[in-house]
Design a protein around this motif. Structure first.
Motif, PDB file in Angstrom:
ATOM      1  N   THR A 130       1.403  -1.028   0.190  1.00  0.00           N
ATOM      2  CA  THR A 130      -0.018  -0.442   0.185  1.00  0.00           C
ATOM      3  C   THR A 130       1.290   0.876  -0.027  1.00  0.00           C
ATOM      4  OG1 THR A 130      -2.136   1.280   0.826  1.00  0.00           O
ATOM      5  CG2 THR A 130      -0.075   0.132   2.223  1.00  0.00           C
ATOM      6  N   ASN A 131       0.724   2.161  -0.891  1.00  0.00           N
ATOM      7  CA  ASN A 131       0.769   4.187  -1.002  1.00  0.00           C
ATOM      8  C   ASN A 131      -0.066   5.107   0.615  1.00  0.00           C
ATOM      9  OD1 ASN A 131      -1.573   4.394  -2.572  1.00  0.00           O
ATOM     10  ND2 ASN A 131      -0.210   4.265  -4.497  1.00  0.00           N
ATOM     11  N   ALA A 132      -0.809   3.823   0.590  1.00  0.00           N
ATOM     12  CA  ALA A 132      -1.159   4.705   2.187  1.00  0.00           C
ATOM     13  C   ALA A 132      -1.055   3.808   3.446  1.00  0.00           C
ATOM     14  CB  ALA A 132      -2.989   4.396   1.021  1.00  0.00           C
ATOM     15  N   ARG A 133      -2.111   5.253   4.511  1.00  0.00           N
ATOM     16  CA  ARG A 133      -1.243   5.009   5.743  1.00  0.00           C
ATOM     17  C   ARG A 133      -2.351   3.236   6.669  1.00  0.00           C
ATOM     18  NH1 ARG A 133       2.162   8.208   7.650  1.00  0.00           N
ATOM     19  NH2 ARG A 133       2.596  10.281   6.391  1.00  0.00           N
ATOM     20  N   SER A 134      -3.759   3.291   6.124  1.00  0.00           N
ATOM     21  CA  SER A 134      -4.576   2.564   5.648  1.00  0.00           C
ATOM     22  C   SER A 134      -3.929   1.230   6.517  1.00  0.00           C
ATOM     23  CB  SER A 134      -5.512   1.594   4.421  1.00  0.00           C
ATOM     24  OG  SER A 134      -5.761   2.707   3.337  1.00  0.00           O
ATOM     25  N   GLY A 135      -4.239   0.745   7.160  1.00  0.00           N
ATOM     26  CA  GLY A 135      -3.668   0.029   8.941  1.00  0.00           C
ATOM     27  C   GLY A 135      -3.567  -0.031   9.985  1.00  0.00           C
ATOM     28  N   GLU A 136      -3.053   1.409   9.637  1.00  0.00           N
ATOM     29  CA  GLU A 136      -1.945   1.845  11.094  1.00  0.00           C
ATOM     30  C   GLU A 136      -3.120   1.685  12.141  1.00  0.00           C
ATOM     31  OE1 GLU A 136      -0.295   5.477   9.515  1.00  0.00           O
ATOM     32  OE2 GLU A 136      -1.858   6.302  10.201  1.00  0.00           O
ATOM     33  N   GLU A 137      -4.596   2.301  11.606  1.00  0.00           N
ATOM     34  CA  GLU A 137      -5.425   2.878  12.417  1.00  0.00           C
ATOM     35  C   GLU A 137      -6.516   1.749  13.491  1.00  0.00           C
ATOM     36  OE1 GLU A 137      -7.940   1.504   9.028  1.00  0.00           O
ATOM     37  OE2 GLU A 137      -6.351   2.245   9.474  1.00  0.00           O
ATOM     38  N   ARG A 138      -5.633   0.267  13.254  1.00  0.00           N
ATOM     39  CA  ARG A 138      -5.863  -0.972  13.934  1.00  0.00           C
ATOM     40  C   ARG A 138      -4.719  -1.963  14.062  1.00  0.00           C
ATOM     41  NH1 ARG A 138      -9.726  -0.790  10.011  1.00  0.00           N
ATOM     42  NH2 ARG A 138     -12.208  -0.523  10.734  1.00  0.00           N
ATOM     43  N   THR A 139      -3.577  -1.250  14.232  1.00  0.00           N
ATOM     44  CA  THR A 139      -2.121  -2.033  14.406  1.00  0.00           C
ATOM     45  C   THR A 139      -2.098  -1.581  16.185  1.00  0.00           C
ATOM     46  OG1 THR A 139      -1.902  -1.878  11.672  1.00  0.00           O
ATOM     47  CG2 THR A 139       0.304  -1.759  13.408  1.00  0.00           C
ATOM     48  N   PRO A 140      -1.895  -2.098  16.992  1.00  0.00           N
ATOM     49  CA  PRO A 140      -1.367  -1.663  18.219  1.00  0.00           C
ATOM     50  C   PRO A 140      -0.174  -1.061  18.033  1.00  0.00           C
ATOM     51  CG  PRO A 140      -1.979  -4.293  18.365  1.00  0.00           C
ATOM     52  CD  PRO A 140      -2.086  -3.611  16.576  1.00  0.00           C
ATOM     53  N   GLY A 141      -0.071   0.627  18.696  1.00  0.00           N
ATOM     54  CA  GLY A 141       1.081   1.359  18.578  1.00  0.00           C
ATOM     55  C   GLY A 141       1.642   2.718  17.935  1.00  0.00           C
ATOM     56  N   MET A 142       0.549   2.344  17.227  1.00  0.00           N
ATOM     57  CA  MET A 142       0.558   2.861  16.301  1.00  0.00           C
ATOM     58  C   MET A 142      -0.034   4.620  16.283  1.00  0.00           C
ATOM     59  SD  MET A 142       1.164   1.206  11.994  1.00  0.00           S
ATOM     60  CE  MET A 142       2.402   2.835  11.472  1.00  0.00           C
ATOM     61  N   THR A 143       0.112   5.795  16.055  1.00  0.00           N
ATOM     62  CA  THR A 143      -0.718   6.932  16.366  1.00  0.00           C
ATOM     63  C   THR A 143      -0.585   7.480  14.836  1.00  0.00           C
ATOM     64  OG1 THR A 143       1.541   7.663  17.694  1.00  0.00           O
ATOM     65  CG2 THR A 143      -0.069   6.488  18.641  1.00  0.00           C
ATOM     66  N   PRO A 144      -1.742   8.603  15.081  1.00  0.00           N
ATOM     67  CA  PRO A 144      -1.436   9.787  14.203  1.00  0.00           C
ATOM     68  C   PRO A 144      -0.179   9.883  14.146  1.00  0.00           C
ATOM     69  CG  PRO A 144      -4.100   9.264  15.320  1.00  0.00           C
ATOM     70  CD  PRO A 144      -2.844   8.917  15.966  1.00  0.00           C
ATOM     71  N   ALA A 145       0.166  10.746  12.367  1.00  0.00           N
ATOM     72  CA  ALA A 145       1.071  11.372  12.107  1.00  0.00           C
ATOM     73  C   ALA A 145       0.928  12.438  12.397  1.00  0.00           C
ATOM     74  CB  ALA A 145       1.564  10.953  10.950  1.00  0.00           C
ATOM     75  N   GLY A 146       1.498  13.514  12.303  1.00  0.00           N
ATOM     76  CA  GLY A 146       1.163  15.134  12.479  1.00  0.00           C
ATOM     77  C   GLY A 146       0.309  16.094  11.544  1.00  0.00           C
ATOM     78  N   ALA A 147      -0.153  15.677  10.106  1.00  0.00           N
ATOM     79  CA  ALA A 147      -0.316  16.056   8.892  1.00  0.00           C
ATOM     80  C   ALA A 147      -2.196  15.308   9.297  1.00  0.00           C
ATOM     81  CB  ALA A 147       0.057  15.311   7.594  1.00  0.00           C
ATOM     82  N   THR A 148      -1.814  14.500   9.935  1.00  0.00           N
ATOM     83  CA  THR A 148      -3.232  13.770  10.298  1.00  0.00           C
ATOM     84  C   THR A 148      -4.490  14.252  11.858  1.00  0.00           C
ATOM     85  OG1 THR A 148      -2.602  11.787   9.325  1.00  0.00           O
ATOM     86  CG2 THR A 148      -4.031  11.619  11.511  1.00  0.00           C
ATOM     87  N   LEU A 149      -3.361  14.300  12.675  1.00  0.00           N
ATOM     88  CA  LEU A 149      -3.741  15.416  13.717  1.00  0.00           C
ATOM     89  C   LEU A 149      -4.537  16.789  13.108  1.00  0.00           C
ATOM     90  CD1 LEU A 149      -1.361  14.500  16.432  1.00  0.00           C
ATOM     91  CD2 LEU A 149      -3.713  13.497  16.055  1.00  0.00           C
ATOM     92  N   ARG A 150      -3.305  17.175  12.067  1.00  0.00           N
ATOM     93  CA  ARG A 150      -3.973  19.231  11.600  1.00  0.00           C
ATOM     94  C   ARG A 150      -5.945  18.823  10.884  1.00  0.00           C
ATOM     95  NH1 ARG A 150       1.696  19.690  11.011  1.00  0.00           N
ATOM     96  NH2 ARG A 150       1.611  18.562   9.003  1.00  0.00           N
ATOM     97  N   CYS A 151      -5.706  17.563  10.361  1.00  0.00           N
ATOM     98  CA  CYS A 151      -6.560  17.083   9.341  1.00  0.00           C
ATOM     99  C   CYS A 151      -7.933  17.372  10.067  1.00  0.00           C
ATOM    100  CB  CYS A 151      -6.863  15.931   8.320  1.00  0.00           C
ATOM    101  SG  CYS A 151      -8.424  16.328   7.859  1.00  0.00           S
ATOM    102  N   ASP A 152      -7.665  15.899  11.639  1.00  0.00           N
ATOM    103  CA  ASP A 152      -8.396  16.062  12.912  1.00  0.00           C
ATOM    104  C   ASP A 152      -9.287  17.266  13.297  1.00  0.00           C
ATOM    105  OD1 ASP A 152      -8.045  13.205  12.314  1.00  0.00           O
ATOM    106  OD2 ASP A 152      -6.759  12.509  13.796  1.00  0.00           O
ATOM    107  N   ALA A 153      -8.464  18.261  13.427  1.00  0.00           N
ATOM    108  CA  ALA A 153      -8.877  19.417  14.069  1.00  0.00           C
ATOM    109  C   ALA A 153      -9.315  20.649  13.656  1.00  0.00           C
ATOM    110  CB  ALA A 153      -7.464  19.908  14.588  1.00  0.00           C
ATOM    111  N   LEU A 154      -9.159  20.252  12.021  1.00  0.00           N
ATOM    112  CA  LEU A 154     -10.472  20.968  11.547  1.00  0.00           C
ATOM    113  C   LEU A 154     -12.008  20.561  11.410  1.00  0.00           C
ATOM    114  CD1 LEU A 154      -8.601  21.035   7.581  1.00  0.00           C
ATOM    115  CD2 LEU A 154      -8.410  23.493   9.470  1.00  0.00           C
TER     116      LEU A 154
END
Length: 511
Positions: A390-414
């Motif tokens: 995959t060229n995406a981040r799909s899968g990290e949302e269900r992978t123990p120990g992985m957390t949202p990256a900075g840009a993900t948090l910025r989008c989440d804030a919006l």
């Protein structure tokens, strides 16, 4: 779950009297991945359009707008450097080339705009078009789990409003016009593209309508198109410099072949005998490329068993799926992959399980992970330990120990500022919308001129854009690079969670 996959499933399973009345239009929708639009000439509904000044085509000197204490710039607000909640200095994931901050401000207490004006642009605003899916008739949005047009609009407005509050794009406020299109009505789909072009926006955002089709109508109308999923390399080249997207299908397929080669998947010592390849031939060049890459990876024709599903407007014929499995079993296939046929993967795995055929799956993530948990999810028993590039981040949302990256948090804030779920829990539309807007922002704020034809050059100057989940890191360094997806990693299906998880967290550069 994209409307393309959901609609195809409905046509297979819905009562006959409903499918007859909806078939003509809905089968067209099935030919594309998501919120399909195609060009023609009949009016379609347009809602919530903004007010704009008349487009100006003459150039003007470049300028830096600096905002002092208490000042209010004509361009709609100040921003200095990287404003919290907005991408600033870019830090792509592991393996990325880095480069200039794709979306950062000038760092000097103001904002920079390229010289000139163009269609859809005034001194204070940039007019953009956004397509919304509005399926009506026997099949409706709720039938397929697609957000209603109003819900889609809320997501886009949240992201645009947040961007405008931080200064907008190129010192201007982004003002959207929303267009509705009915994927079950081909004439409506055709007219929507024409309506958008006739409204003369600076560009159009599409959340996936042409990921399996060809957005050539926008290139012909000289309206830049920012798509939310994948383009083929041929599409990108034919539509240059107007077609942009979050991923490139050819690049993904190549990475898949060589990533599995380097991981030892094709070694007899690891259980490899033959590779079964089923495919759609809607883009014939993809099959030719795939066979060439497999040969380079060390497989000769005696190790490759292929089955062509043709170019169906809907799913492949179930009899073809069954025959492909019979052929693979009879010829000793140990591993299976596909080209451009993710919509058939559920049926393939279901029939394969019924036939007690459990190959090792070595897959490309051409949005397969985006439908992995909906009504088209593959048969869990049949895909145990399947792996996917995959060229995406799909899968990290269900992978123990992985957390949202900075840009993900910025989008989440919006999103959360408007009461919406974060990207890990929202439809892929939300994260992709952030990325499409940020990709445009990087392109125009680094462009040599505020012109539609200058966006590709601006994206190259930006070098990379810090993307939110679900997209991965990227590099736009090089000539005529208008699609992202320059890095890959590997996910695997785990029966313990009935889910896909990241097993190689490092993003590796394209082969």
């Amino acid at each position: 779950m994209s409307p393309f996959h959901s609609l195809r499933l409905w046509f297979r399973r819905a009562p006959r009297q409903q499918t007859i009345s909806a078939a003509a239009g809905a089968f067209v929708v099935m030919a594309v991945l998501a919120y399909l639009m195609v060009p023609a000439s009949r009016p379609s509904a347009s809602v919530d359009t903004g007010a704009f000044g008349s487009p100006v085509n003459s150039g003007q000197p470049g300028r830096v707008i600096t905002v002092g204490p208490g000042a209010t710039p004509a361009a709609g607000g100040a921003r200095g450097g990287a404003t919290p909640g907005r991408p600033g200095a870019n830090t792509p994931g592991a393996g990325s080339t880095g480069g200039n901050g794709g979306n950062g401000g000038n760092g000097g207490g103001g904002c920079v705009t390229p010289p000139g004006l163009d269609q859809g642009v005034t001194d204070t605003q940039i007019k953009v078009a956004i397509a919304l899916v509005n399926i009506f008739g026997p099949a409706a949005n709720e039938t397929f789990g697609i957000p209603t047009p109003d819900e889609q609009k809320v997501i886009w407005k949240a992201i645009i409003d947040g961007t405008n509050a931080q200064g907008g794009v190129a010192c201007r406020q982004v003002v959207p016009s929303f267009f509705t299109a009915n994927p079950a009505d081909p004439s409506n789909l055709q007219s929507t593209c024409l309506d958008i072009a006739q409204s003369k926006p600076f560009l159009v955002f599409d959340s996936g309508s042409y990921s399996q089709g060809n957005p050539v109508c926008f290139a012909q109308a000289r309206v830049p198109y920012f798509g939310g999923y994948l383009l083929t390399q041929k599409q990108a080249e034919d539509g240059y410099p107007y077609l942009f997207n979050l991923a490139n299908l050819d690049r993904l397929l190549k990475d898949t072949v060589f990533a599995f080669r380097d991981r030892g998947a094709f070694k007899p010592a690891n259980g490899f005998a033959k590779l079964g390849l089923f495919y759609h031939d809607c883009h014939p060049e993809l099959f030719e490329e795939e066979i060439g890459w497999l040969h380079q990876a060390g497989l000769d024709d005696s190790h490759i068993v292929t089955y062509n599903f043709g170019c169906p407007t809907a799913f492949a014929n179930p009899s073809d799926v069954t025959q492909a499995i019979v052929n693979f079993r009879s010829q000793g296939v140990s591993h299976v992959t596909y080209i451009d046929a993710k919509g058939d993967f559920q049926e393939f795995t279901t029939i394969a399980e019924q036939q007690h055929f459990r190959p090792r799956y070595v897959l490309p993530d051409d949005e397969l992970l985006g439908i992995a948990y909906g009504t088209l999810r593959p048969n869990s028993a049949n895909v145990v330990n399947a792996q996917i590039v995959t060229n995406a981040r799909s899968g990290e949302e269900r992978t123990p120990g992985m957390t949202p990256a900075g840009a993900t948090l910025r989008c989440d804030a919006l999103l959360t500022a408007h009461g919406l779920p974060p990207t890990y829990k929202e439809e892929q539309l939300a994260g992709n919308a952030c990325n499409q807007l940020w990709m445009f922002q990087a392109a125009i704020e680094h462009a040599p001129a505020l012109q539609r034809t200058a966006l590709a050059a601006g994206l190259e100057r930006a070098r990379s854009v810090d993307f939110s989940y679900p997209s991965g890191p990227n590099s736009f360094v090089g000539d005529r690079v208008t699609t992202a997806g320059q890095f890959w990693r590997v996910d695997q299906f785990f029966p313990s969670c009935d889910c896909w998880r990241v097993i190689d967290p490092v993003f590796h550069p394209n082969y």
